[in-house]
Structures are given as C-alpha cells and as structure tokens.
Design a protein around this motif. Structure first.
Motif, short mmCIF file in Angstrom:
data_model
loop_
_atom_site.label_atom_id
_atom_site.label_comp_id
_atom_site.label_asym_id
_atom_site.label_seq_id
_atom_site.Cartn_x
_atom_site.Cartn_y
_atom_site.Cartn_z
N LYS A 17 0.83 -1.21 0.00
CA LYS A 17 0.00 0.00 0.00
C LYS A 17 0.87 1.26 0.00
N HIS A 18 0.76 2.02 -1.09
CA HIS A 18 1.52 3.27 -1.21
C HIS A 18 0.68 4.38 -0.56
N VAL A 19 1.15 4.93 0.55
CA VAL A 19 0.33 5.84 1.35
C VAL A 19 0.65 7.32 1.07
N LEU A 20 1.93 7.64 0.93
CA LEU A 20 2.32 9.03 0.61
C LEU A 20 3.08 9.04 -0.70
N ASN A 21 2.72 10.00 -1.55
CA ASN A 21 3.27 10.03 -2.90
C ASN A 21 3.98 11.36 -3.17
N ASN A 22 5.32 11.30 -3.16
CA ASN A 22 6.13 12.45 -3.57
C ASN A 22 5.74 13.75 -2.86
N ILE A 23 5.82 13.70 -1.53
CA ILE A 23 5.46 14.87 -0.71
C ILE A 23 6.64 15.83 -0.61
N ASN A 24 6.38 17.10 -0.92
CA ASN A 24 7.36 18.17 -0.70
C ASN A 24 6.66 19.24 0.13
N VAL A 25 7.14 19.42 1.34
CA VAL A 25 6.46 20.38 2.23
C VAL A 25 7.48 20.91 3.24
N ALA A 26 7.28 22.17 3.65
CA ALA A 26 8.19 22.76 4.64
C ALA A 26 7.37 23.48 5.70
N PHE A 27 7.84 23.42 6.93
CA PHE A 27 7.16 24.04 8.06
C PHE A 27 8.08 25.10 8.66
N ALA A 28 7.55 26.32 8.78
CA ALA A 28 8.37 27.44 9.26
C ALA A 28 8.51 27.42 10.77
N GLU A 29 9.64 27.95 11.22
CA GLU A 29 9.93 28.01 12.65
C GLU A 29 8.91 28.88 13.38
N LYS A 30 8.47 28.39 14.54
CA LYS A 30 7.54 29.12 15.42
C LYS A 30 6.28 29.56 14.69
N GLU A 31 5.80 28.65 13.86
CA GLU A 31 4.49 28.83 13.23
C GLU A 31 3.65 27.60 13.52
N ILE A 32 2.33 27.77 13.42
CA ILE A 32 1.41 26.63 13.54
C ILE A 32 0.95 26.28 12.13
N THR A 33 1.20 25.04 11.72
CA THR A 33 0.71 24.56 10.42
C THR A 33 -0.33 23.49 10.66
N ALA A 34 -1.49 23.64 10.01
CA ALA A 34 -2.54 22.62 10.10
C ALA A 34 -2.49 21.73 8.87
N LEU A 35 -2.56 20.41 9.08
CA LEU A 35 -2.71 19.46 7.98
C LEU A 35 -4.18 19.07 7.94
N ILE A 36 -4.86 19.36 6.81
CA ILE A 36 -6.27 19.01 6.68
C ILE A 36 -6.47 18.11 5.47
N GLY A 37 -7.61 17.45 5.43
CA GLY A 37 -7.94 16.56 4.32
C GLY A 37 -8.80 15.42 4.84
N PRO A 38 -9.47 14.69 3.92
CA PRO A 38 -10.37 13.62 4.37
C PRO A 38 -9.62 12.49 5.07
N SER A 39 -10.35 11.68 5.82
CA SER A 39 -9.75 10.53 6.51
C SER A 39 -9.04 9.64 5.50
N GLY A 40 -7.87 9.15 5.92
CA GLY A 40 -7.14 8.22 5.06
C GLY A 40 -6.31 8.88 3.98
N CYS A 41 -6.17 10.23 4.03
CA CYS A 41 -5.41 10.91 2.97
C CYS A 41 -3.91 10.95 3.25
N GLY A 42 -3.50 10.51 4.45
CA GLY A 42 -2.06 10.45 4.75
C GLY A 42 -1.54 11.50 5.70
N LYS A 43 -2.46 12.28 6.31
CA LYS A 43 -2.02 13.36 7.22
C LYS A 43 -1.21 12.80 8.39
N SER A 44 -1.78 11.81 9.08
CA SER A 44 -1.09 11.25 10.26
C SER A 44 0.18 10.52 9.85
#
Length: 248
Positions: A17-44
């Motif tokens: 089962k391929h769960v995450l596909n070619n993810i490119n993402v960056a999180f900035a220092e001392k910021e809050i980033t929310a990951l949203i999307g339907p259940s099973g989309c790979g957030k967790s």
C-alpha cells in the motif's frame, strides 16, 4: 521565514500500500501549520514520519529526505531517542502513564538523563496551563484527571523535554468544546517557543489557530498556503470542494 522541518520527495509504503506520494512540504519556525484533508489521505502518516514512529512497523518503506533544519532525520548516525527529544508528539487520545501527575512529567526527563525536580515539573505544567488546577494534587494518579486535563498533561510532558517541534495528531478530537478551546489557546501560546504541526479534521479549528494550512488528498499535497488564503481563496478546485463540505 526560517524552515524548521521539511520533507522532500517523500514516499511511504506499508507493504503493497503506497500511502504518501512524492510529498514536498516545509514548516516554518515558530508557526502553527494545520494538515487538513479527508480521513485516510495520509495526514497522520506524514506527521508520524517526522519523529520516526514508522520505525515500529517492519513493512514500512520510506524514501525521500526528512530534515529538522539541516539534520537528516533518517541518518543512520542519528539515534531515534535524540530525534524524539527534539520533536515531541501529542496523540489523538490522551495517554498519561499510570503514575502520578508529577511522575508523568519527571519520567521522560529521567529516562533522557535530563534534570528533573519540582521546579522543572512546575514550569512544564505552567506552560501547559495546568499548574493552577493540579498544584495541590501532584501525587494523584494522572488517570483521575478529566480528558481535557489529561491531554494538557500530555502536552506538558512533551514540552518538559524542551523540544524544538511539537507534532499534534488531532489533540482535541475526543474533547468537549470548552476543553478544545483551552487546548487551542494553549497551542497559540506555545507557538512563541515551538514549531507546531497539527493534524485536524476540524476546519474551524484550523482557521482559528493555524498560520499556514496544507490540504492533502489521497497521499498527496494538493495545496498549501496561508490559512486565510486556503479557506477564502483556494486555488485548487479540490481544496475548494473539500472546505465547502462537498466531500470529507
């Protein structure tokens, strides 16, 4: 904005089962980033990859680069314990140890060979907005706290180690509205010292607390940007459909 945490060309599979596909993402220092999307989309799955939680699954295959600043999080030379000290995690369901409130905070410090005493415990509980409620009951079993208090205790346990990043996997999903607002207030307060990435199904929550929002669908990042822009002027039709409630 300085990048604190990042993933480049990240692919994760469990067995076939391929769960995450070619993810490119960056999180900035001392910021809050929310990951949203339907259940099973790979957030967790994405969230847990940053502090090596998938090491526990023998069939997990992880390709790509995950970094804490310049540190390669999957380098063979970096101990997992070191990563988990620097990247704390708070889970969906509060999971206090079956010990006293005091011991819940002190235990993590003890096993990481960090100083632990009443002042350190008090500071962590104060940071988690819990000290005033429990200061006279530190010997009480943590399991006797309310659900919201238990979750704040778990946050206190995470901040006691002085991490640089705190990952939160739906920390309010089991809580009532009053407890949820307390946790949200706490998260906004913690941003002054920590980089925070939170998985949430609650779109109002993302709008209330997140500086940046990342929308995921079927294991891919479909859109990311400032929270206001994602919710008020999404560029991707799928993002627009999701936040309008057409699917979920």
């Amino acid at each position: 904005m300085k990048t604190k945490l990042s993933a480049e060309n990240l692919n994760i599979s469990f067995g076939e089962k391929h769960v995450l596909n070619n993810i490119n993402v960056a999180f900035a220092e001392k910021e809050i980033t929310a990951l949203i999307g339907p259940s099973g989309c790979g957030k967790s799955t994405l969230l847990r990859s940053f502090n090596r939680m998938h090491d526990l699954f023998p069939d997990a295959r992880i390709n790509g680069t995950l970094r804490l600043e310049d540190l390669d999080l999957y380098s063979k030379t970096v101990p997992v314990t070191e990563i988990r000290k620097r990247i704390g995690m708070v889970f969906q369901k509060a999971n206090p140890f079956p010990k006293s409130i005091y011991e819940n905070i002190a235990y993590g410090l003890k096993i990481n060979n960090l100083p632990y005493g009443k002042d350190v415990v008090e500071k962590a509980l104060q940071e988690a907005y819990l000290w005033d409620e429990v200061k006279n009951d530190l010997k009480m079993p943590a399991t006797r706290l309310s659900g919201g208090q238990q979750q704040r205790l778990c946050i206190a346990r995470a901040v006691a180690l002085r991490p640089e990043v705190i990952l939160m996997d739906e920390p309010c999903s089991a809580l009532d509205p009053v407890s949820t607002l307390k946790i949200e207030e706490l998260i906004k307060h913690l941003k002054e010292k920590y980089t925070i990435v939170i998985v949430t199904h609650n779109m109002q929550q993302a709008q209330r607390i997140a500086d940046k929002t990342v929308f995921m669908y079927l294991g891919e990042v479909k859109e990311e940007g400032p929270t206001d822009q994602i919710f008020n002027n999404p560029k991707n039709e799928m993002t627009a459909n999701y936040i309008s409630g057409y699917f979920g």
